[in-house]
Design a protein around this motif. Sequence first.
Motif, PDB file in Angstrom:
ATOM      1  N   GLY A  10       0.817  -1.214   0.000  1.00 35.78           N
ATOM      2  CA  GLY A  10       0.000   0.000   0.000  1.00 35.78           C
ATOM      3  C   GLY A  10       0.846   1.257   0.000  1.00 35.78           C
ATOM      4  O   GLY A  10       0.561   2.225  -0.718  1.00 35.78           O
ATOM      5  N   PHE A  11       1.896   1.262   0.798  1.00 37.40           N
ATOM      6  CA  PHE A  11       2.800   2.412   0.835  1.00 37.40           C
ATOM      7  C   PHE A  11       3.435   2.635  -0.533  1.00 37.40           C
ATOM      8  O   PHE A  11       3.512   3.763  -1.026  1.00 37.40           O
ATOM      9  N   LEU A  12       3.900   1.556  -1.168  1.00 39.13           N
ATOM     10  CA  LEU A  12       4.569   1.691  -2.456  1.00 39.13           C
ATOM     11  C   LEU A  12       3.628   2.180  -3.552  1.00 39.13           C
ATOM     12  O   LEU A  12       4.043   2.929  -4.443  1.00 39.13           O
ATOM     13  N   ILE A  13       2.374   1.797  -3.484  1.00 41.45           N
ATOM     14  CA  ILE A  13       1.395   2.284  -4.463  1.00 41.45           C
ATOM     15  C   ILE A  13       1.263   3.797  -4.331  1.00 41.45           C
ATOM     16  O   ILE A  13       1.298   4.535  -5.323  1.00 41.45           O
ATOM     17  N   ALA A  19       5.464   9.870  -7.015  1.00 42.90           N
ATOM     18  CA  ALA A  19       6.633   9.948  -7.901  1.00 42.90           C
ATOM     19  C   ALA A  19       6.220  10.267  -9.334  1.00 42.90           C
ATOM     20  O   ALA A  19       6.870  11.089 -10.004  1.00 42.90           O
ATOM     21  N   LYS A  20       5.157   9.654  -9.798  1.00 44.83           N
ATOM     22  CA  LYS A  20       4.673   9.940 -11.152  1.00 44.83           C
ATOM     23  C   LYS A  20       4.158  11.373 -11.243  1.00 44.83           C
ATOM     24  O   LYS A  20       4.421  12.074 -12.220  1.00 44.83           O
ATOM     25  N   TYR A  21       3.427  11.804 -10.235  1.00 43.05           N
ATOM     26  CA  TYR A  21       2.876  13.157 -10.227  1.00 43.05           C
ATOM     27  C   TYR A  21       3.993  14.204 -10.340  1.00 43.05           C
ATOM     28  O   TYR A  21       3.885  15.179 -11.074  1.00 43.05           O
ATOM     29  N   HIS A  32      14.075   9.855  -2.329  1.00 41.97           N
ATOM     30  CA  HIS A  32      12.861  10.131  -1.558  1.00 41.97           C
ATOM     31  C   HIS A  32      12.428   8.903  -0.755  1.00 41.97           C
ATOM     32  O   HIS A  32      11.950   9.040   0.372  1.00 41.97           O
ATOM     33  N   LEU A  33      12.608   7.727  -1.328  1.00 38.57           N
ATOM     34  CA  LEU A  33      12.236   6.503  -0.604  1.00 38.57           C
ATOM     35  C   LEU A  33      13.137   6.307   0.608  1.00 38.57           C
ATOM     36  O   LEU A  33      12.648   5.986   1.697  1.00 38.57           O
ATOM     37  N   VAL A  34      14.432   6.493   0.449  1.00 40.04           N
ATOM     38  CA  VAL A  34      15.355   6.382   1.584  1.00 40.04           C
ATOM     39  C   VAL A  34      14.937   7.350   2.683  1.00 40.04           C
ATOM     40  O   VAL A  34      14.885   6.994   3.858  1.00 40.04           O
ATOM     41  N   TRP A  35      14.597   8.587   2.304  1.00 43.09           N
ATOM     42  CA  TRP A  35      14.182   9.594   3.275  1.00 43.09           C
ATOM     43  C   TRP A  35      12.880   9.201   3.967  1.00 43.09           C
ATOM     44  O   TRP A  35      12.670   9.504   5.148  1.00 43.09           O
TER      45      TRP A  35
END
Length: 176
Positions: A10-13, A19-21, A32-35
């Motif tokens: 759910g988080f990745l969705i 990210a697409k936006y 951004h994912l690491v953060w």
Amino acid sequence: TFDGETPVAGFLIKFEAVAKYYGWNDQQRFNHLVWALKGKAEELLSDQGSDRFKSWSELVAHLRKRFGVEHQVVAHQLDLKNCRAANGESIPALVNRVRWLMALAYPGRVKAGPGIYQAVAIDRFLAALHDPELVMRVREKEPATLDEAWRAAIKLETITQMYRAEVAKISQSQGN
């Protein structure tokens, strides 16, 4: 943020939608994912070493491996089997909890129609109810889906509550 306490899918969705936006490339996604990782999820970075992950897709693969529901199915099936309505928990809240546990216990089968998935969901929902009479009355309706089962339970519970209130009112008026 993702802390590893909930399933990562759910988080990745949501993360991918953001990210697409914003039009992030893979390096920006990675940064951004690491953060966004906190708690147990952040520990993945230190467990593996900060230079271990070379790409966004590699980090996602490791997150899925560690926090994906696929590796916790048996535990979720046990949670589902032991699910009981909490004191004061409404039927809608209970059915939502059963749905969530079904999704975790049987990943990839959420959209299944009538069949074994629905039969298990109905059985677990009814087993979680505390009122054996309500369970029997719902079973008499022979619901084919979890939605049919919880709608029947709501309707029957409401009718029962109205009847009990009416009986109490009559008893009170006769006692005065």
